[in-house]
Design a protein around this motif. Structure first.
Motif, PDB file in Angstrom:
ATOM      1  N   ILE A  46      30.647 -10.765 -25.103  1.00  0.00           N
ATOM      2  CA  ILE A  46      29.289 -11.192 -24.751  1.00  0.00           C
ATOM      3  C   ILE A  46      28.345 -10.018 -25.014  1.00  0.00           C
ATOM      4  CG2 ILE A  46      27.776 -12.075 -22.938  1.00  0.00           C
ATOM      5  CD1 ILE A  46      30.013 -14.004 -23.849  1.00  0.00           C
ATOM      6  N   LEU A  47      27.471 -10.216 -25.982  1.00  0.00           N
ATOM      7  CA  LEU A  47      26.518  -9.170 -26.346  1.00  0.00           C
ATOM      8  C   LEU A  47      25.316  -9.229 -25.407  1.00  0.00           C
ATOM      9  CD1 LEU A  47      25.589  -6.932 -28.307  1.00  0.00           C
ATOM     10  CD2 LEU A  47      24.489  -8.737 -29.664  1.00  0.00           C
ATOM     11  N   VAL A  48      25.273  -8.268 -24.482  1.00  0.00           N
ATOM     12  CA  VAL A  48      24.122  -8.175 -23.588  1.00  0.00           C
ATOM     13  C   VAL A  48      22.997  -7.429 -24.297  1.00  0.00           C
ATOM     14  CG1 VAL A  48      25.533  -8.260 -21.504  1.00  0.00           C
ATOM     15  CG2 VAL A  48      25.021  -6.051 -22.577  1.00  0.00           C
ATOM     16  N   ARG A  49      21.859  -7.267 -23.606  1.00  0.00           N
ATOM     17  CA  ARG A  49      20.726  -6.556 -24.209  1.00  0.00           C
ATOM     18  C   ARG A  49      20.541  -5.169 -23.613  1.00  0.00           C
ATOM     19  NH1 ARG A  49      22.164 -11.109 -26.607  1.00  0.00           N
ATOM     20  NH2 ARG A  49      20.630 -11.816 -28.114  1.00  0.00           N
ATOM     21  N   HIS A  50      21.341  -4.829 -22.603  1.00  0.00           N
ATOM     22  CA  HIS A  50      21.274  -3.501 -21.994  1.00  0.00           C
ATOM     23  C   HIS A  50      22.600  -3.256 -21.286  1.00  0.00           C
ATOM     24  CE1 HIS A  50      20.032  -0.204 -19.312  1.00  0.00           C
ATOM     25  NE2 HIS A  50      18.985  -0.039 -20.108  1.00  0.00           N
ATOM     26  N   GLU A  51      23.075  -2.019 -21.344  1.00  0.00           N
ATOM     27  CA  GLU A  51      24.393  -1.718 -20.789  1.00  0.00           C
ATOM     28  C   GLU A  51      24.454  -1.911 -19.277  1.00  0.00           C
ATOM     29  OE1 GLU A  51      24.057   0.653 -24.648  1.00  0.00           O
ATOM     30  OE2 GLU A  51      22.759   0.305 -22.878  1.00  0.00           O
ATOM     31  N   GLN A  52      23.357  -1.664 -18.566  1.00  0.00           N
ATOM     32  CA  GLN A  52      23.377  -1.937 -17.128  1.00  0.00           C
ATOM     33  C   GLN A  52      23.666  -3.408 -16.873  1.00  0.00           C
ATOM     34  OE1 GLN A  52      19.821  -0.925 -14.890  1.00  0.00           O
ATOM     35  NE2 GLN A  52      20.490  -2.071 -13.111  1.00  0.00           N
ATOM     36  N   ALA A  53      23.078  -4.262 -17.695  1.00  0.00           N
ATOM     37  CA  ALA A  53      23.311  -5.696 -17.543  1.00  0.00           C
ATOM     38  C   ALA A  53      24.766  -6.048 -17.810  1.00  0.00           C
ATOM     39  CB  ALA A  53      22.392  -6.478 -18.479  1.00  0.00           C
ATOM     40  N   ALA A  54      25.420  -5.314 -18.715  1.00  0.00           N
ATOM     41  CA  ALA A  54      26.842  -5.565 -18.979  1.00  0.00           C
ATOM     42  C   ALA A  54      27.666  -5.358 -17.719  1.00  0.00           C
ATOM     43  CB  ALA A  54      27.336  -4.657 -20.102  1.00  0.00           C
ATOM     44  N   THR A  55      27.368  -4.283 -16.988  1.00  0.00           N
ATOM     45  CA  THR A  55      28.131  -4.021 -15.771  1.00  0.00           C
ATOM     46  C   THR A  55      27.853  -5.063 -14.690  1.00  0.00           C
ATOM     47  OG1 THR A  55      26.415  -2.470 -15.012  1.00  0.00           O
ATOM     48  CG2 THR A  55      28.284  -1.544 -16.205  1.00  0.00           C
ATOM     49  N   HIS A  56      26.604  -5.468 -14.532  1.00  0.00           N
ATOM     50  CA  HIS A  56      26.295  -6.477 -13.509  1.00  0.00           C
ATOM     51  C   HIS A  56      26.880  -7.836 -13.891  1.00  0.00           C
ATOM     52  CE1 HIS A  56      23.998  -3.534 -11.528  1.00  0.00           C
ATOM     53  NE2 HIS A  56      22.855  -3.674 -12.186  1.00  0.00           N
ATOM     54  N   ALA A  57      26.883  -8.159 -15.187  1.00  0.00           N
ATOM     55  CA  ALA A  57      27.503  -9.411 -15.621  1.00  0.00           C
ATOM     56  C   ALA A  57      29.004  -9.380 -15.343  1.00  0.00           C
ATOM     57  CB  ALA A  57      27.243  -9.637 -17.108  1.00  0.00           C
ATOM     58  N   ALA A  58      29.625  -8.231 -15.574  1.00  0.00           N
ATOM     59  CA  ALA A  58      31.052  -8.093 -15.267  1.00  0.00           C
ATOM     60  C   ALA A  58      31.297  -8.225 -13.767  1.00  0.00           C
ATOM     61  CB  ALA A  58      31.564  -6.753 -15.779  1.00  0.00           C
ATOM     62  N   GLU A  59      30.369  -7.695 -12.953  1.00  0.00           N
ATOM     63  CA  GLU A  59      30.486  -7.849 -11.501  1.00  0.00           C
ATOM     64  C   GLU A  59      30.393  -9.318 -11.105  1.00  0.00           C
ATOM     65  OE1 GLU A  59      28.711  -4.630  -8.790  1.00  0.00           O
ATOM     66  OE2 GLU A  59      27.347  -4.656 -10.503  1.00  0.00           O
ATOM     67  N   SER A 416      23.877  -7.635  -4.561  1.00  0.00           N
ATOM     68  CA  SER A 416      24.099  -6.194  -4.511  1.00  0.00           C
ATOM     69  C   SER A 416      23.879  -5.731  -3.080  1.00  0.00           C
ATOM     70  CB  SER A 416      23.138  -5.481  -5.475  1.00  0.00           C
ATOM     71  OG  SER A 416      23.253  -4.083  -5.343  1.00  0.00           O
ATOM     72  N   GLY A 417      24.968  -5.397  -2.396  1.00  0.00           N
ATOM     73  CA  GLY A 417      24.868  -5.042  -0.992  1.00  0.00           C
ATOM     74  C   GLY A 417      24.691  -3.565  -0.748  1.00  0.00           C
ATOM     75  N   GLY A 418      25.706  -2.772  -1.093  1.00  0.00           N
ATOM     76  CA  GLY A 418      25.695  -1.355  -0.764  1.00  0.00           C
ATOM     77  C   GLY A 418      24.635  -0.554  -1.480  1.00  0.00           C
ATOM     78  N   LEU A 419      24.451  -0.816  -2.779  1.00  0.00           N
ATOM     79  CA  LEU A 419      23.495  -0.026  -3.559  1.00  0.00           C
ATOM     80  C   LEU A 419      22.105  -0.652  -3.565  1.00  0.00           C
ATOM     81  CD1 LEU A 419      23.550   2.619  -5.195  1.00  0.00           C
ATOM     82  CD2 LEU A 419      23.859   1.238  -7.251  1.00  0.00           C
ATOM     83  N   GLY A 420      22.008  -1.956  -3.347  1.00  0.00           N
ATOM     84  CA  GLY A 420      20.699  -2.621  -3.346  1.00  0.00           C
ATOM     85  C   GLY A 420      20.013  -2.511  -4.688  1.00  0.00           C
ATOM     86  N   THR A 421      20.662  -3.013  -5.746  1.00  0.00           N
ATOM     87  CA  THR A 421      20.205  -2.809  -7.113  1.00  0.00           C
ATOM     88  C   THR A 421      19.283  -3.926  -7.584  1.00  0.00           C
ATOM     89  OG1 THR A 421      22.304  -1.701  -7.582  1.00  0.00           O
ATOM     90  CG2 THR A 421      20.967  -2.362  -9.469  1.00  0.00           C
ATOM     91  N   MET A 422      18.019  -3.630  -7.742  1.00  0.00           N
ATOM     92  CA  MET A 422      17.106  -4.583  -8.365  1.00  0.00           C
ATOM     93  C   MET A 422      17.565  -4.799  -9.813  1.00  0.00           C
ATOM     94  SD  MET A 422      13.490  -3.090  -6.877  1.00  0.00           S
ATOM     95  CE  MET A 422      12.434  -4.345  -7.610  1.00  0.00           C
ATOM     96  N   GLY A 423      17.476  -6.043 -10.285  1.00  0.00           N
ATOM     97  CA  GLY A 423      17.929  -6.352 -11.630  1.00  0.00           C
ATOM     98  C   GLY A 423      19.362  -6.832 -11.695  1.00  0.00           C
ATOM     99  N   TYR A 424      20.015  -6.962 -10.540  1.00  0.00           N
ATOM    100  CA  TYR A 424      21.414  -7.390 -10.496  1.00  0.00           C
ATOM    101  C   TYR A 424      21.584  -8.885 -10.784  1.00  0.00           C
ATOM    102  CZ  TYR A 424      25.851  -8.753  -8.246  1.00  0.00           C
ATOM    103  OH  TYR A 424      27.081  -9.303  -7.971  1.00  0.00           O
ATOM    104  N   GLY A 425      20.688  -9.703 -10.264  1.00  0.00           N
ATOM    105  CA  GLY A 425      20.931 -11.133 -10.156  1.00  0.00           C
ATOM    106  C   GLY A 425      21.078 -11.901 -11.445  1.00  0.00           C
ATOM    107  N   LEU A 426      20.208 -11.671 -12.428  1.00  0.00           N
ATOM    108  CA  LEU A 426      20.279 -12.448 -13.664  1.00  0.00           C
ATOM    109  C   LEU A 426      21.566 -12.165 -14.433  1.00  0.00           C
ATOM    110  CD1 LEU A 426      19.333 -14.295 -15.895  1.00  0.00           C
ATOM    111  CD2 LEU A 426      17.745 -12.510 -16.665  1.00  0.00           C
ATOM    112  N   PRO A 427      21.899 -10.905 -14.733  1.00  0.00           N
ATOM    113  CA  PRO A 427      23.176 -10.688 -15.423  1.00  0.00           C
ATOM    114  C   PRO A 427      24.380 -11.141 -14.614  1.00  0.00           C
ATOM    115  CG  PRO A 427      22.142  -8.592 -14.842  1.00  0.00           C
ATOM    116  CD  PRO A 427      21.130  -9.650 -14.608  1.00  0.00           C
ATOM    117  N   ALA A 428      24.322 -11.013 -13.276  1.00  0.00           N
ATOM    118  CA  ALA A 428      25.434 -11.490 -12.451  1.00  0.00           C
ATOM    119  C   ALA A 428      25.604 -12.997 -12.588  1.00  0.00           C
ATOM    120  CB  ALA A 428      25.203 -11.113 -10.991  1.00  0.00           C
TER     121      ALA A 428
END
Length: 581
Positions: A46-59, A416-428
């Motif tokens: 799955i080709l994401v558009r940003h590497e941070q999104a890759a990790t959240h999608a994997a989560e 995103s509980g512990g880190l509270g990461t904005m931008g988590y929801g869409l890739p997840a």
């Protein structure tokens, strides 16, 4: 056996491990791996558009399926862009394997193009990491990494592979069951400890089962065991943000979430309890509030698979190192073998019912503007028969979703509980949709958070994923504004979301259907239109701008210092607590 390139060994190991999906973004230092992937149809990249999104999608994939998520990124900025998601997965115990490219071994340490010390950078934000310098060791490292990521307390593992190791050749043999030399997490509890906690629970007059994400990580059976333990003990159950869904929200024994934005009855029960049995939870500061005032009259049992979590924050009277599911299974077996009667907790439940009578989640209704709580409840009513998988970004909308969207099963709540990461929801949500193709996947978002990874609209379009985004748009960074109102005399410094895009047009530009809801009368029809569309939909729901998220415990205050809706205050904060906020 013929020799294969390191890249081919990596891909074959992933196939042997049953990996079906990899989230990634190519670059020079991983091109040999991408070339090897080109020949393998069994792994979907799955080709994401940003590497941070890759990790959240994997989560999101991991959290919703129970399988480890896999990420593939290049060296340098590819690896550093993944750091936020790696840290997020560590704090929330999400199993993930992150494969990063690295410059050739001969160039390591020379500040070569796109070089970063990935092993050094990730050492404190992952469960374990590797720098593989020998292709002959690569196959075993991959298998071991998956074992570490999924065994014990789950978490992210990083594998850094120099480009020349990807090209060099070696033989690959699928290893047998992994037995790590030192990492052997304890899964089963000591019998004597199980008997002790059962006796404590049977004798308690005011018990509380305090549950966390460890129950969900233990697997679906653990949630069923929690339900049985609650039934036979009669004890009320509360949960952390990450534990929602382990016990059905419709259960009469469910007190709701506890902590900073938890319910009045959950926090007061924790304060008045004589026994707290913590299962798969870690006494996070958002749960405990002021430590010296946390559940002051209770004995505390802490059941956790992570030895380092026990006695780290709150001193346990009984610490049990074990998997949550195994521990509850043993507790139920001992309880039944000893033929303990169901305790008479009528006086305790009468007190709880008095706290419930506060109706702490009620909110002021309006016929002129959409209250955000009403929007969440309307979304829940329209979708509950489909048991959707719900992800969130981070902020007020996240807390409103936790409070007002009832979860009846585990693995349906991604946040995103512990880190509270904005931008988590869409890739997840994208990751969850790929892992659950037939499911309804909804990202409940805020207009500020959604912009953190909004480029992933293109990813959903490319792979024809029918993800739904439901934005609660109050034109503010809502939680920041709320804190500024309550603790900084309404000095709204840089919390207004100026220059917002037209989310409807933006969605349409990416090939999504866009819907705007502006009035309470449009709410139900707008939600239905979102659900009726087969493809991806982005809903811009304009909600009351200045609504606050209550109940709320100010940071550093005690459970008895809750601020309720309409500024009703239960207990007065002392000067020390006020200073902390």
């Amino acid at each position: 056996m013929p020799e294969k390139s390191g890249a081919a060994i990596l891909v074959e190991a992933l196939v042997d491990l049953g990996v079906e999906v990899v989230f990634g973004y190519p670059g020079g230092a991983v091109l040999p791996i991408y070339d090897a992937l080109f020949e393998h149809s069994r792994i979907k990249h799955i080709l994401v558009r940003h590497e941070q999104a890759a990790t959240h999608a994997a989560e999101g994939y991991a959290r919703s399926t129970g399988k480890p998520g896999v990420v593939l990124v290049t060296s340098g900025p590819g690896a550093t862009n993944a750091i936020t998601g790696i840290t997020d997965a560590l704090l929330d115990s999400i199993p993930m394997v992150v494969i990063t490219g690295q410059v050739p071994t001969g160039l390591i340490g020379t500040d070569a193009f796109q070089e970063a010390d990935t092993v050094g950078i990730t050492r404190h934000c992952c469960k374990h990491n590797y720098l593989v310098k020998d292709p002959a060791k690569l196959g075993h490292v991959i298998h071991e990494a998956f074992h570490i990521a999924t065994a014990g307390r789950p978490g992210p593992v990083v594998i850094d592979i120099p480009k020349d190791v990807q090209v060099a050749t070696a033989r690959y043999t699928k290893p047998g069951p992994i037995q790590h030399k030192t990492y052997r997490p304890k899964v089963k509890a000591d019998r004597a400890q199980i008997e002790q906690v059962v006796d404590m629970l049977a004798a308690a007059e005011r018990p509380v089962l305090y549950t966390g994400g460890g129950i969900i990580n233990s697997g679906p059976a653990a949630s069923q065991l929690l339900r049985e333990l609650a039934r036979i003990s009669g004890a009320p159950v509360t949960s952390t943000l990450m534990g929602l869904g382990a016990l059905p929200a419709s259960s009469p024994q469910w007190l709701g979430m506890l902590g900073m934005h938890g319910t009045y009855e959950a926090n007061m029960a924790m304060n008045e309890a004589d026994l707290v049995v913590a299962i798969g939870a870690r006494f996070d500061d958002r749960v405990t509030g002021r430590l010296d005032a946390f559940s002051p009259r209770s004995r505390k049992v802490h059941i956790d698979i992570d030895r380092s979590s026990v006695n780290k924050i709150v001193r346990a009277d009984l610490g049990i190192i074990a998997d949550a599911g195994h521990a509850m299974e043993d507790m139920i077996r001992v309880w039944k073998s000893r033929q303990h009667p169901k305790p008479d907790l009528s006086a305790w439940w009468a007190k709880i019912d008095g706290w419930r009578a506060k109706r702490c989640l009620d909110f002021p209704e309006s016929t002129r503007e959409i209250m955000p709580q009403r929007a969440i409840r309307a979304l829940y009513e329209a979708t509950k028969h489909r048991a959707p998988i719900v992800s969130t970004e981070v902020g007020q909308h996240q807390m409103w979703a936790a409070q007002h969207f009832g979860f009846e099963a585990p693995n349906k709540w991604l946040t995103s509980g512990g880190l509270g990461t904005m931008g988590y929801g869409l890739p997840a949500a994208i990751g969850a949709q790929l892992g659950n193709p037939g499911a309804l996947c909804i990202d409940i978002a805020g207009e500020a958070s959604i912009q953190m990874n909004i480029q992933e609209l293109a990813t959903a379009t490319q792979y024809r994923l029918p993800v739904k985004i439901f934005i609660l748009n109050n034109e503010y960074m809502g939680m920041v504004r709320q804190w500024q109102e309550l603790t900084y005399s309404s000095r709204y410094s840089n919390s207004y979301s100026d220059s917002l895009p037209d989310f409807v047009k933006l969605g349409e530009a990416y090939g999504w259907k866009g819907i705007r809801i502006e009035h309470p009368d449009e709410l139900e029809a707008g939600i239905q239109a979102m659900l009726d569309h087969d493809g991806p939909v982005i809903v811009d729901c304009m909600v009351a701008k200045l609504a606050n998220c209550f109940p709320m415990i100010p940071s550093g205050a005690a459970h008895t210092d809750m601020i309720l809706q309409a500024n009703e205050v239960s207990g007065e904060m002392d000067d020390e607590a006020k200073a902390l906020v």
